[in-house]
Design a protein around this motif. Structure first.
Motif, PDB file in Angstrom:
ATOM      1  N   TYR A   9      17.229   8.298 -33.423  1.00 56.77           N
ATOM      2  CA  TYR A   9      18.583   8.005 -33.014  1.00 56.77           C
ATOM      3  C   TYR A   9      19.682   7.645 -34.121  1.00 56.77           C
ATOM      4  CZ  TYR A   9      21.060   5.139 -29.358  1.00 56.77           C
ATOM      5  OH  TYR A   9      21.895   4.726 -28.446  1.00 56.77           O
ATOM      6  N   PHE A  10      20.753   7.260 -33.942  1.00 61.69           N
ATOM      7  CA  PHE A  10      21.690   6.886 -34.853  1.00 61.69           C
ATOM      8  C   PHE A  10      21.303   5.431 -35.515  1.00 61.69           C
ATOM      9  CE2 PHE A  10      24.033   5.521 -31.122  1.00 61.69           C
ATOM     10  CZ  PHE A  10      24.070   4.127 -31.379  1.00 61.69           C
ATOM     11  N   ARG A  15      21.037   2.430 -27.238  1.00 62.77           N
ATOM     12  CA  ARG A  15      20.065   2.447 -26.024  1.00 62.77           C
ATOM     13  C   ARG A  15      18.602   2.395 -26.625  1.00 62.77           C
ATOM     14  NH1 ARG A  15      22.844   4.999 -21.703  1.00 62.77           N
ATOM     15  NH2 ARG A  15      24.570   6.172 -22.461  1.00 62.77           N
ATOM     16  N   GLN A  54      20.400  14.980 -25.635  1.00 65.82           N
ATOM     17  CA  GLN A  54      20.589  13.536 -25.816  1.00 65.82           C
ATOM     18  C   GLN A  54      19.609  12.765 -26.386  1.00 65.82           C
ATOM     19  OE1 GLN A  54      21.531  12.489 -21.610  1.00 65.82           O
ATOM     20  NE2 GLN A  54      23.790  12.615 -22.127  1.00 65.82           N
ATOM     21  N   VAL A  55      19.855  11.517 -27.048  1.00 64.38           N
ATOM     22  CA  VAL A  55      19.106  10.735 -27.686  1.00 64.38           C
ATOM     23  C   VAL A  55      19.372   9.523 -26.810  1.00 64.38           C
ATOM     24  CG1 VAL A  55      18.781  11.550 -29.791  1.00 64.38           C
ATOM     25  CG2 VAL A  55      20.836  10.191 -29.443  1.00 64.38           C
ATOM     26  N   GLN A  67      15.330  10.048 -22.279  1.00 62.12           N
ATOM     27  CA  GLN A  67      15.836   9.249 -21.227  1.00 62.12           C
ATOM     28  C   GLN A  67      14.970   7.793 -21.441  1.00 62.12           C
ATOM     29  OE1 GLN A  67      18.059   9.434 -19.116  1.00 62.12           O
ATOM     30  NE2 GLN A  67      18.369  11.685 -18.991  1.00 62.12           N
ATOM     31  N   THR A  68      16.044   6.822 -21.619  1.00 60.95           N
ATOM     32  CA  THR A  68      15.559   5.538 -22.080  1.00 60.95           C
ATOM     33  C   THR A  68      14.580   4.813 -21.175  1.00 60.95           C
ATOM     34  OG1 THR A  68      17.893   5.251 -22.854  1.00 60.95           O
ATOM     35  CG2 THR A  68      16.834   3.222 -22.750  1.00 60.95           C
ATOM     36  N   TYR A 108      28.032  -1.130 -24.911  1.00 62.81           N
ATOM     37  CA  TYR A 108      29.467  -0.353 -24.946  1.00 62.81           C
ATOM     38  C   TYR A 108      30.463  -1.363 -25.470  1.00 62.81           C
ATOM     39  CZ  TYR A 108      27.226   3.926 -23.068  1.00 62.81           C
ATOM     40  OH  TYR A 108      26.675   5.036 -23.123  1.00 62.81           O
ATOM     41  N   PHE A 220      28.651  11.578 -31.890  1.00 58.29           N
ATOM     42  CA  PHE A 220      28.777  12.189 -30.625  1.00 58.29           C
ATOM     43  C   PHE A 220      30.028  13.048 -29.968  1.00 58.29           C
ATOM     44  CE2 PHE A 220      25.542   8.756 -30.618  1.00 58.29           C
ATOM     45  CZ  PHE A 220      24.593   9.725 -30.561  1.00 58.29           C
TER      46      PHE A 220
END
Ligand code: GTS
Length: 231
Positions: A9-10, A15, A54-55, A67-68, A108, A220
């Motif tokens: 991840y970053f 997430r 995606q991560v 997928q979280t 967010y 992203f």
């Protein structure tokens, strides 16, 4: 395959933070690959490990899990934090999905436009205190036990302590009208694995600051105002 799970991840909450929480609660040690640039992310995509490009992605038990919710369900099931039967799992799902709605808004929030921040903050706090917290307060009050499902810690409890602490960061004292949640927070914070995760220097991440927001947008190739786009 590595023995310890590896989280990709970053370098921020996003997430992935709920995954960090759940692994920490289960007492599982893990490693992290925290990418810092769009190039790092592009290289990960080129590796072919990301099903949807995606991560978050977690490498564990011979799989590259994305997928979280899929990641969280796998960890919760593997470490016995996902109830004893189908009905308990349905209840955990209902709690967790509500908490994830709240969690998503807060994820967010740092990415919202400055002129909209106060309005969005008010909205999050209103949802927390009017819609979500009363449900968990009532559940704990009605059965009088230590955790949401009774006397055994579950994924729902781990997600709850995470969102409680996140909402408190946005407004301290937010739990004043929720005595059962205050007791719950004090109780769960003392569990050894959670206590360890709450210590400074643990892999727990701070809320994204302006610098991290800019880094994430570059990684992203995101637009301004990710909050409205996702909500
Ligand atoms: N439903 C997915 C999940 O829950 O894992 C969404 C994953 C997602 O949107 N990931 C973003 C991503 O990889 C990063 S973040 O939103 O978690 O910060 N975006 C790149 C892309 O091309 O979609």
């Amino acid at each position: 395959m590595a023995a310890k799970p590896i989280l990709y991840y970053f370098d921020g909450r996003g997430r992935m933070e709920s995954v960090r929480w759940l692994l920490a609660a289960a007492g599982v040690e893990y490693e992290e690959v925290l990418f810092k640039t769009a190039e790092d992310f592009d290289n990960l995509i080129k590796s072919g490990k990301l099903m949807y490009d995606q991560v978050p992605m977690v490498e564990m038990d011979g799989m590259y899990i994305v997928q979280t919710r899929a990641i969280l369900k796998y960890i919760a099931t593997k470490y016995n934090l996902y109830g004893q039967d189908l009905k308990e799992r349905a209840i955990i799902d209902m709690y967790v999905e509500g908490m994830r709605d709240l969690n998503d808004m807060m994820i967010y929030f740092p990415f919202s436009l400055p002129e909209q921040k106060q309005k969005i903050l008010n909205y999050i706090l209103e949802r927390a205190t009017e819609r979500f917290f009363p449900v968990y307060e009532k559940a704990l009050k009605d059965h009088g036990k230590n955790y949401l499902l009774g006397n055994q810690l579950s994924w729902a409890d781990v997600q709850l302590i995470e969102v409680i602490l996140m909402v408190e960061e946005l407004k301290s004292g937010i739990l004043s009208a929720f005595p059962k949640l205050q007791e719950f927070k004090a109780r769960v914070s003392k569990l050894p694995n959670i206590q360890k995760f709450l210590q400074p220097g643990s892999p727990r991440k701070p809320q994204e600051d302006e610098t991290t927001v800019e880094v994430v947008k570059k990684i992203f190739k995101g637009e301004d105002d990710l909050f409205l786009q996702h909500m």
